[in-house]
Design a protein around this motif. Sequence first.
Motif, PDB file in Angstrom:
ATOM      1  N   UNK A 188       0.805  -1.218   0.000  1.00  0.00           N
ATOM      2  CA  UNK A 188       0.000   0.000   0.000  1.00  0.00           C
ATOM      3  C   UNK A 188       0.835   1.264   0.000  1.00  0.00           C
ATOM      4  N   UNK A 189       2.157   1.101  -0.002  1.00  0.00           N
ATOM      5  CA  UNK A 189       2.992   2.279  -0.205  1.00  0.00           C
ATOM      6  C   UNK A 189       2.957   2.668  -1.677  1.00  0.00           C
ATOM      7  N   UNK A 190       2.540   1.698  -2.520  1.00  0.00           N
ATOM      8  CA  UNK A 190       2.466   1.955  -3.955  1.00  0.00           C
ATOM      9  C   UNK A 190       1.166   2.664  -4.274  1.00  0.00           C
ATOM     10  N   UNK A 191       1.158   3.282  -5.438  1.00  0.00           N
ATOM     11  CA  UNK A 191      -0.055   3.984  -5.808  1.00  0.00           C
ATOM     12  C   UNK A 191      -0.468   3.606  -7.227  1.00  0.00           C
ATOM     13  N   UNK A 192      -1.718   3.889  -7.538  1.00  0.00           N
ATOM     14  CA  UNK A 192      -2.199   3.793  -8.909  1.00  0.00           C
ATOM     15  C   UNK A 192      -1.921   2.449  -9.556  1.00  0.00           C
ATOM     16  N   UNK A 193      -1.330   2.509 -10.742  1.00  0.00           N
ATOM     17  CA  UNK A 193      -1.070   1.293 -11.505  1.00  0.00           C
ATOM     18  C   UNK A 193      -0.201   0.313 -10.746  1.00  0.00           C
ATOM     19  N   UNK A 194       0.794   0.830 -10.031  1.00  0.00           N
ATOM     20  CA  UNK A 194       1.709  -0.070  -9.336  1.00  0.00           C
ATOM     21  C   UNK A 194       0.974  -0.859  -8.258  1.00  0.00           C
ATOM     22  N   UNK A 195       0.103  -0.173  -7.536  1.00  0.00           N
ATOM     23  CA  UNK A 195      -0.674  -0.858  -6.508  1.00  0.00           C
ATOM     24  C   UNK A 195      -1.568  -1.907  -7.159  1.00  0.00           C
TER      25      UNK A 195
END
Lengths: 291, 314, 252
Positions: free
Chosen positions: B105-112
Motif C-alpha cells: 500500500x505504499x504503492x499507488x495507482x497502476x503499481x498498486x
Amino acid sequence: MFAEFLQYVFAGLTSGAIYALAGLGFAIIYNASHVINFAQGEFIMIGGMSTATMVAAGIPLPVAAAAAVLVTMLVGVALEKFAVEPAKGADVTAIIIITIGASIFLRGAAQIIWDKEFHALPAFSGETPIAVLGATLMPQSVWVVGVSMVVIAALWWFFNRTLFGKAMLATSFNRLAAQLVGIGVKKVLMVSFALSAMLGAVGGIVMTPITFTNYEAGIMLGLKGFSAAVLGGLGNGLGAIVGGLVVGIAEALASGYLSSAYKDAIAFVIILFVLFFMPSGLFGKKGTDRV
Amino acid sequence: MMLSPRTGGLAALAFVVSLAPAFFPNAYFYDVAVNALFNAVVCVGLNLLIGYGGQISLGHAGFFALGAYGSAILTGTHGMSPLAALAVSAAAVGVLAFVVGRPILRLKGHYLAMATLGIGIIIHIVLKTESQITGGPDGIGVDPFTVLGLAVSGDKAWYWVGAGLLLFSVWTSLNLIDSPMGRALRAVHGSEVGAEVVGVDTGRYKVLVFTLSAVFASVVGSLFAHKNGFITPDIGSFFRSIELVTMVVLGGMASTFGAVVGAVILTLLPQMLASFEDYEAMVLGGIMMGTMIFMPKGLLPSLRAAFKRRRAAP
Amino acid sequence: MTLLRVENLSKEFGGVHAIEDLSFAINPGTIHSIIGPNGAGKTTLFNLITGVYTPTSGRILLDDHDIAGKKPFELARLGMSRTFQNLQVFFNMTALENVMVGHHLHLDRRFFPSLFRLPAIVRRDAEARAHCLELMEFVGIGRYADADANSMPYGALKRLEIARALAARPRLLLLDEPAAGLNATESREIDEVIKKVAATGVTVVLVEHDMKMVMGISDHILALDYGRKLAEGTPSEVRANDDVVAAYLGAH
C-alpha cells in the motif's frame, strides 16, 4: 549439464522475445498516455488467431500474416478511439477497469468469431532442430528472436530518425509542451496504440507455431509482458526489452531447475519483487511529488 | 420524524431481502440469490477499500479463495469445527493481508493495482498446484456447515444466513464510515498529505482497511465453501477478482448500498444471459467499459446526482 | 524559550540546493512571516519543518527535541499543523467533515466501538461536530457547514483548511500562502482570521507574498533568497534592509 542449461536459455530467450515485444507495447502506450493497456495480451492473441485461421483457410502465410497485423492494428486504434479517448481525465482505477474490460470484451469476441479450440501454424522453415553446443534449437525460435530484433530495430529507427517518431518521444516527456509546439497529441496516442498492436500481433504470429494459440492465450502473455515492462522501468523501451528477456530466461530456468508447475508464478513474483524493492525498475527514473 | 438515510436504507434493504423470496420463480433461484448475497458482502468490504479508501485491489478473489480452502481443508482433513475453521482462516488471511499490505500500500495507482494482481494470481497458482493439500485444479469437497450439531443445509437456510450476514456487514460498514476512523479513511482518499498533517497515520489506515476487506472476503469464502459443498481454485482467479471490482465500481464507489446493487446485478446477469452464455464475456467487458466512460461514479451515486439536479431545476 | 529552532538546515534535490545552511528561531505566541521571491525555498522550508521532506543535513528542533525526519502525522501529535499552498482539501467529503478530520487526534478512533456505533463514539462525535462548527464560524465559513467541499468557492476553501488545521488544536500553525489567489477584501479577511488565531495563543508562521499583510501582522520576519537567509528582524528592520529591498520588495 551445460547443454541442459543452454536448452533452458534458448527456451527462455524465445518466450522472452515475445514478452519483450509485449513489454515494449506496454511502454509505448504508457509513454503516450500514462495508461496501462491491459488488452495488450489480446493483441498477441488476435495476431496469432487471425493468421492461423486464414492459413487454415488456404491463404498463404505472408499474406495472412500481413493481414493479421493490419487487423490487429485496426483493433488497437478502435480500442484507443472508443474506450481510451472518451475516458480522458478519468482516474487511474477507472482507466484500469476500462482496459481490463476491453480485454475481456475482445476475448469474448474472439470466442464467438473463432472458437475455443487451439489453433496452430506450421513452422516457418520446418521443424529440423539445429544442434548448438549440445543443445537443440528449433528453427522457429530463431524466427522468433530474429523477427523481434528486426521489429525492434525498425522501431528504434522510427523513434530516433523520423520526425513523427521524435514527436512521439517528445510527447512522452512533456505532453503539454508537445501540444504547445503543435504536435498532434491525439494522433500520437492513436499511433502508439497502432504500434503496440503491431508489436503484439507480430509476437503472436511468430509464436503460434511453437505454443499454438487460443482465445485465452492473451491473458498470461499480456500479464507477463507487463511484468517485463515493470521490471525494465515503466515507459522505458530498452528496459522493457531487457525485462522481457530476463523474465523469459528466469521462467525457463526456474521451470527447469526448480518446479515446472510454478512456471507461471515466476513473472508475478518478479512483479512483486520489483514493486517492493525498486518500483522504478532497472532503468526507470525516480520522481518526487510537489506539494 | 425523518429517518436518517442510513437507517432508512438499512430498513429498505431488510425489507427487500425479507420479501424477495416470495418472488422467486423456483427453488433454484435461492441458489442464485445466495451467491448474490455472498458477493454483496464481499463487495461491501471491497468498497471500503476501493470506494472509501481510494485504493484498488485486483486480487481480492484470492482472499476469498483462501477462506474457502482454509475452511474446506481444516474441516475436512483436520476435523476442525466449521466455525473454528472459519475463524482460523479469517485470522490467517488477516495476517497475510496485514503483512503483505504494508509494503504494497505504499504503492499507488497502476503499481498498486499490479501488486494486488500479482498477489491474487500467485494465490490462485498455489491453490492449483499444491494438489496434495488442495486437490488441485479438480477441486475439493467440503463438509457441511454445522453449529452446535445443527447443520445449515439447503439453499433456503443459506439464504437467511446470507441475508443476515449482509445486513450485519452493511450496518457495520455504515457505522465505520460515519465514525472518526471512517472519516480518516476517506480523508486518506481525499488527500494523503492533507490527512497526514492532521495526525492521520495514513499508512496504518490503508493497511487496516485492506486487512478488513480481506477478512470480509475470507469469511464469505468459508461460508461459500460449505454452502457449495465443493470448490475449485477458479474461485480465486483473476477473472473473479475483476468481477468483484466491477461489481463495486458498477454500483457506485463510496456507496455501501451501491456495492450491494452492483453485486446483485452482476450476479443475476449471467443467469439472465444463460441463453446467450457465449456473449457473457462481451457483455461484462462492455459493462465495465461503458460504466467507467459514461457513469464513472457508478450507478447509485449517478442516480442520486440526477435526482438532485431534477429537484434543483426550477 | 524558543518553540521552534532550525539549525544549519540544508535540503538538496539532486544538485539543486533548495535550502542552504539555514538557521533561525521562532518564539511562542508570535506571528512569524517568511518572505522571499519565487524559488527562494519557502515552501520547501515548510515541507521540511512539517515532515513532508527529510533534510539533507541540519537540525529542526521543536521544544528542543530534534524532529527532522519525523512523519507529518507524528508532528501533528506534537502540536504542529499546517495549510497548503496547493489546497489539500478532502473534496470527497463535506466541509464540516473536513474540519472534523482535523480534530482526528482528539476523537475516539477505536476500531470495534466504531464498527458497532457504541454510544461513546456517537456522543464524542456529536461534541466534535459542535466544536468544529464553532471553528468554521470562527474563520467565517459557518454557512458552508453541510456543503460539499467540492462546491465551495476558493476563498472559502482556504479558510476551510485553516479551520481544519485549527481543529487539531495546534501550538504551532504554519500557513502556506494563505492569501494566494484572494482579492484585496478576502486578503483582509484572512488577515483578521490570522490575528484572531494568534490572539488565542497559537504561534503562527506564514509564508506570504502579500507584503501589506506581512508587514501589517508580523512580529518577526525572515527573508529568504536562493535557499539562504537574506535578513531577519522586525518588519521595520527588514523593510529597511538594503539586500531585501534589492532582491524583493521593490517588485510589489
